[in-house]
Every structure is written in structure tokens, then in C-alpha cells.
Motif scaffolding. Sequence first.
Motif, PDB file in Angstrom:
ATOM      1  N   LEU A 254      95.286   9.761 -21.938  1.00 54.57           N
ATOM      2  CA  LEU A 254      94.855   8.390 -21.631  1.00 54.57           C
ATOM      3  C   LEU A 254      95.821   7.320 -22.128  1.00 54.57           C
ATOM      4  CD1 LEU A 254      91.069   8.749 -22.634  1.00 54.57           C
ATOM      5  CD2 LEU A 254      92.162   9.288 -20.442  1.00 54.57           C
ATOM      6  N   HIS A 255      96.848   7.740 -22.848  1.00 51.11           N
ATOM      7  CA  HIS A 255      97.811   6.754 -23.373  1.00 51.11           C
ATOM      8  C   HIS A 255      99.206   7.314 -23.180  1.00 51.11           C
ATOM      9  CE1 HIS A 255      98.864   3.771 -26.863  1.00 51.11           C
ATOM     10  NE2 HIS A 255      99.891   3.936 -26.021  1.00 51.11           N
ATOM     11  N   LEU A 256      99.761   6.985 -22.019  1.00 50.77           N
ATOM     12  CA  LEU A 256     101.035   7.581 -21.609  1.00 50.77           C
ATOM     13  C   LEU A 256     101.776   6.550 -20.770  1.00 50.77           C
ATOM     14  CD1 LEU A 256     102.389   9.358 -18.952  1.00 50.77           C
ATOM     15  CD2 LEU A 256     102.898  10.075 -21.297  1.00 50.77           C
ATOM     16  N   HIS A 257     102.906   6.070 -21.285  1.00 51.95           N
ATOM     17  CA  HIS A 257     103.740   5.117 -20.527  1.00 51.95           C
ATOM     18  C   HIS A 257     104.691   5.944 -19.680  1.00 51.95           C
ATOM     19  CE1 HIS A 257     102.588   1.705 -23.195  1.00 51.95           C
ATOM     20  NE2 HIS A 257     102.417   2.698 -24.051  1.00 51.95           N
ATOM     21  N   ILE A 258     104.613   5.803 -18.368  1.00 51.31           N
ATOM     22  CA  ILE A 258     105.430   6.690 -17.534  1.00 51.31           C
ATOM     23  C   ILE A 258     106.922   6.471 -17.811  1.00 51.31           C
ATOM     24  CG2 ILE A 258     105.606   5.293 -15.376  1.00 51.31           C
ATOM     25  CD1 ILE A 258     104.820   9.082 -15.644  1.00 51.31           C
TER      26      ILE A 258
ATOM     27  N   ALA B 134      93.914  -2.534 -24.022  1.00 54.29           N
ATOM     28  CA  ALA B 134      95.024  -3.251 -24.680  1.00 54.29           C
ATOM     29  C   ALA B 134      95.515  -2.474 -25.891  1.00 54.29           C
ATOM     30  CB  ALA B 134      94.576  -4.645 -25.115  1.00 54.29           C
ATOM     31  N   HIS B 135      96.848  -2.472 -26.085  1.00 53.91           N
ATOM     32  CA  HIS B 135      97.402  -2.003 -27.348  1.00 53.91           C
ATOM     33  C   HIS B 135      96.995  -3.019 -28.408  1.00 53.91           C
ATOM     34  CE1 HIS B 135      99.829   0.523 -24.807  1.00 53.91           C
ATOM     35  NE2 HIS B 135     100.593   0.959 -25.796  1.00 53.91           N
ATOM     36  N   ALA B 136      96.399  -2.549 -29.481  1.00 55.60           N
ATOM     37  CA  ALA B 136      96.025  -3.462 -30.565  1.00 55.60           C
ATOM     38  C   ALA B 136      95.903  -2.676 -31.861  1.00 55.60           C
ATOM     39  CB  ALA B 136      94.703  -4.156 -30.242  1.00 55.60           C
TER      40      ALA B 136
HETATM   41 ZN    ZN Z   1     101.593   2.808 -25.927  1.00 57.27          ZN
END
Ligand code: ZN
Length: 343
Positions: free
Chosen positions: A19-23, A199-201
Amino acid sequence: MNVNKSLGEFIKGIPKAELHLHIEGTLEPELMFELAKRNNIKIRQNSIQELRDAYHFNNLQEFLDIYYEGASVLITEQDFYDMTWAYIEKAHSQNVLHAEIFFDPQTHTNRGISFDTVINGIHRTLDDAEAKFGITSKLIPCFLRDVDPKSAMETLNQACAYKNWITAFGLDSAEVGNPPSKFKEVFKSALDKGFLTVAHAGEEGPAEYVWEAINLLKVSRIDHGNHSMDDETLVKHLSKTQIPLTVCPLSNLKLKVVKSLEDHPLKKMMKSGLLVTLNSDDPAYFGGYVNENYLVLAESLALTIEEISQLAKNSFLASFLDENEKEIIIKKIEEYNISFHSK
Ligand code: ZN
Ligand code: ADE
């Protein structure tokens, strides 16, 4: 029985969602050099080894500088396709059945690559991933928080042409000094148009940013959220609401968010009743895909098979799949547990 070997096998085989993957963070040096050659682009480093040797970071900003530079080799729709396909093959080999994938449209539109080129390339791969491997996915464009919110609003408007392909919007890049409140209007507009938000937080920023993401951006998940643990009231709120945290251990280690994996707050998060998931963030830069993240943390924190199994279940519970789909996969995980124990 070799405990680590069986733990490794258990982790490898268990169905997982990421669920947290920057392509853009999956672009391995080998493919980066190939794309640079294809597009006639000069890379500062002279070899794959030299590039890998540059992957030492003291903080998030030092990583972001290299990561944005790396993304500059992506020009055509086929480049985005090839990068995403390489991730899908890796995900398939690690038993990832579902992926909710971030991309950073502004990183590309700011250098003249159209939004359409980016999303068409990624989306075509995701169609093929479902057809070939049965891997399902959701797409989450992220706004760059260190850029003017006006540019985020333009990105949102461009994205509206692809409403059926996009599930949620996210917020990433340099956190400190760029609080969620800066993007309140853009997120309101995204919510009004029917998108979910994340959001990244609390990665480098304070617990206050996590509160802002929840209260002002109305997020369905917090990405990272490590600094939530500094605020007891927030921990209670996250436990009560079950707003998930997408945690990324190797990223936390490589960006010095934690001193060591033994210091990682994951176990404390779980004991506090938080809905946490394990993810790889930018695996090409941080030394491991999702299974490696499970494995290193399992070893460092002495996670039990039951805790690993709970994390895999959490990855689906925290996903944007519908309740029916979640129920089916949770049953699959329970069957996997039984069959593994009876081996
Ligand atoms: Zn990230
Ligand atoms: N973009 C890619 N990886 C990121 C991270 N870990 N934090 C913020 N922005 C990012």
C-alpha cells in the motif's frame, strides 16, 4: 528446523498487499541506465556500481535529490510501462496479490512529460498485470508538498480526465516546513470530486502533521506515521478510529528516521492497537522489496508467525478493496496459516 529459514518461507508465501510504493522508487539502476541510453540522457554516475554507491542518505531530502534525478530518464509511455512491469514481476515473485501504487505526476510534468504519457504507461502495465498474474491494483497520484499548491490543483484537474483509473490522491516529498494544512483546499476539491485521500505524515515531521492530515485532509490512511508515537492522544485516536499507518522499515532505516531496526516502533504500534502495514516505499533505493521489509523487521523485533500473519491481513484490511474482496483474501491467509503449520 531452522527458524529463520521457515520464517523466510512463511513470509515469502503469505498473500500480501502493498500500500506504500512509489513507482518511481522501483527504478533499479540497471533499467535506469538502459532508459538513459534509449533516450540519450546523461547520468552523472559512470556505472551501475557508482550509482548504487551514491545511495547513502542522511535524511529524506538527500534521498529525494537523487530520486528526482533518477526519474529524469523516464520520457516515453513505454518507459513508464517498462518500469512498472519490472515492479509487477517482482511483486508477483513475492506473492503480492494487490498493490496500491503512488506516482508523482509533477516530477514529470515539470520537465515537459505530459500527465497522459505517465498515466497511460503505468495503467497499461496494471491491466497486463491483472491479465497475466491476477494482481489487482489501485492508482494514487501524489502531490509534491514542497511545490506551490496551485500546481497541485492543476495536477488534480489534469487527473480528472482519468477519474476511473484513480482511487485516491496522496501527498509526498519534503515534509518538514510543508504541513498538510498547505494543501487543505486541493484535498477538499479532490474529496468533493469523489476521490479518497492519503498523506505522508510523521515521517520526519511532528505528530501535529498527522493530526492535520486527519482533520484537514480527511485521509483514509497515514503513510509512515512514525512520529504519531510521540503523542499519546494521537495514538489513542488512531487505535480507536483504526486509520491505518503504512509503515516502511527499510526506508526508515536508510533515511535515518530510526537509528536501527531494533529501535523501530512497529511492535509498539501493534501493541497499542494500531492498524499497521509493512511496505517497501522506494525499494530500488532502500535495499529491499516488501518481503525483505517483513524479514528484516521480523528478525530485528523477533516478530512471531502470528504477528506476521496479522500484518499480512492488515495489508488487505487497510487497502481500498471492497469488503467482499477483503473477506475472501483474509480467508485465504487463514488457510495459508493452517497449511503452513501442518507442513
Ligand atoms: Zn513514501
Ligand atoms: N517520495 C518518495 N519516497 C518518499 C518518502 N519516503 N517520503 C516522502 N516522499 C517520498
